[in-house]
Write a protein that holds these residues in place. Structure first.
Motif, short mmCIF file in Angstrom:
data_model
loop_
_atom_site.label_atom_id
_atom_site.label_comp_id
_atom_site.label_asym_id
_atom_site.label_seq_id
_atom_site.Cartn_x
_atom_site.Cartn_y
_atom_site.Cartn_z
N ASN A 35 0.80 -1.22 0.00
CA ASN A 35 0.00 0.00 0.00
C ASN A 35 0.83 1.27 0.00
O ASN A 35 0.30 2.37 0.01
CB ASN A 35 -0.99 0.01 1.17
N THR A 37 2.88 2.44 2.33
CA THR A 37 3.16 3.08 3.62
C THR A 37 4.64 3.07 3.95
O THR A 37 5.22 4.09 4.36
CB THR A 37 2.38 2.37 4.74
N SER A 54 -3.18 7.16 0.39
CA SER A 54 -3.39 5.86 -0.26
C SER A 54 -3.22 6.08 -1.77
O SER A 54 -3.06 7.21 -2.22
CB SER A 54 -4.78 5.31 0.06
N TYR A 55 -3.27 5.00 -2.52
CA TYR A 55 -2.95 5.08 -3.95
C TYR A 55 -4.01 4.39 -4.79
O TYR A 55 -4.76 3.54 -4.32
CB TYR A 55 -1.58 4.43 -4.22
N HIS A 56 -4.05 4.77 -6.06
CA HIS A 56 -4.89 4.09 -7.03
C HIS A 56 -4.26 4.20 -8.41
O HIS A 56 -3.47 5.11 -8.67
CB HIS A 56 -6.31 4.67 -7.05
N ARG A 200 -1.56 9.17 -5.89
CA ARG A 200 -2.14 9.32 -4.56
C ARG A 200 -3.61 9.72 -4.70
O ARG A 200 -3.98 10.41 -5.64
CB ARG A 200 -1.39 10.38 -3.76
#
Length: 232
Positions: A35, A37, A54-56, A200
Motif C-alpha cells: 500500500n 506506507t 493511499s494510492y490508485h 495518490r
C-alpha cells in the motif's frame, strides 16, 4: 494412543505461537509495502497527512486540447472563479514545532505560529494555487481579478516567475518516467496521451486538509496573503 507429555506439548504450542506471530508480522510487512506506507516513511519527507495517504491506478485521459471542465473554460466567468474558490483550502494547517527536524528545518528559524504550533500547508495546494494564479495572471487584462488589483505589475510578474519555477521544480522532482505512445493515424504520426499512472488519492488529502485547517487564520489569495480572522 500414547499421551503427549507436558514439556513436549508446551514445545509444540510455543513453536506454533511463534510461527503464527512471524507469519502475521510478515503479512503486515508485505501489506505496508503493497500500500506504499513503508515507501512513504522511508523515501518522502514527513507529512502530517501521512496516515490518510493511499494510492490508485488511473489513466491520464487523452483529452482533446481546449476541453472545458469545471476548472478550465475558454470563457472567463464568476462561476469558474467560484469553482476554484470552493476547491482550494482557505485555512492553513498547523504542525508541532518539534516536527521541524523531520523536515530538515532548523528550530532557530522564526516561524508563523498558531499557539505553539507552526502554520503550514501541504505542498500540493501551493502548486495548485500557483496554477490558478498563472491562469489569472495570463487573463488579467480580460477579467476583473480584484485579488490582483492591490499588487503592482512588477510584483505580479515576480510572483508569476516564482510560480513557474516552483512548478518546474515539482515536475522535475517527480520526474515521471511513464511513457506515452507514438501512433500512426491516417498516414501521420500522432501521440496517445492516455497514459497509465499510480496516483495518490488526492481527495483524501484535500478532505484531511480542510478538516484540519486552522480556522483562526485565513488565506485570502493563496499562500501569499494570510491574515488572522477577527473573533466573532
Amino acid at each position: 494412543m500414547p499421551l503427549i507429555s507436558r514439556p513436549v506439548l508446551f514445545h509444540y504450542l510455543s513453536s506454533f505461537i511463534l510461527c503464527s506471530g512471524a507469519i502475521c508480522l510478515l503479512i503486515l510487512s508485505f501489506a505496508r509495502l503493497l500500500n506504499g506506507t513503508a515507501c512513504n516513511n522511508h523515501f518522502y519527507s514527513w507529512s502530517p497527512a501521512k496516515d490518510v495517504i493511499s494510492y490508485h491506478w488511473t489513466f491520464f485521459n487523452n483529452t482533446p486540447f481546449f476541453t472545458e471542465d469545471e476548472f478550465f473554460k475558454l470563457e472567463l466567468s464568476a462561476d469558474l472563479e467560484q469553482a476554484w474558490a470552493d476547491f482550494l483550502p482557505h485555512h492553513p494547517i498547523a504542525i508541532p514545532r518539534g516536527r521541524m527536524t523531520d523536515l530538515n528545518q532548523s528550530l532557530d528559524l522564526t516561524f508563523a505560529q498558531s499557539g505553539d504550533h507552526i502554520l503550514a500547508l501541504p505542498e500540493v495546494f501551493v502548486q495548485l494555487h500557483c496554477l490558478h494564479f498563472l491562469w489569472q495572471f495570463s487573463h488579467r487584462q480580460e477579467y476583473d481579478y480584484s485579488n490582483l488589483a492591490s499588487s503592482s505589475p512588477e510584483r505580479l510578474t515576480e510572483r508569476a516567475n516564482q510560480c513557474v519555477e516552483r512548478l518546474r521544480r515539482a515536475i522535475m522532482c517527480w520526474a515521471d518516467p511513464g511513457v506515452y505512445i507514438k501512433q500512426r493515424i491516417n498516414g501521420t504520426i500522432g501521440v496517445d496521451l492516455d497514459t497509465y499512472h499510480r496516483c495518490r488519492n488526492f481527495e483524501d488529502i484535500r478532505q484531511w486538509t480542510l478538516a484540519n485547517g486552522v480556522k483562526s487564520v485565513y488565506m485570502h489569495d493563496g499562500w501569499w496573503n494570510v491574515s488572522l480572522v477577527p473573533d466573532q
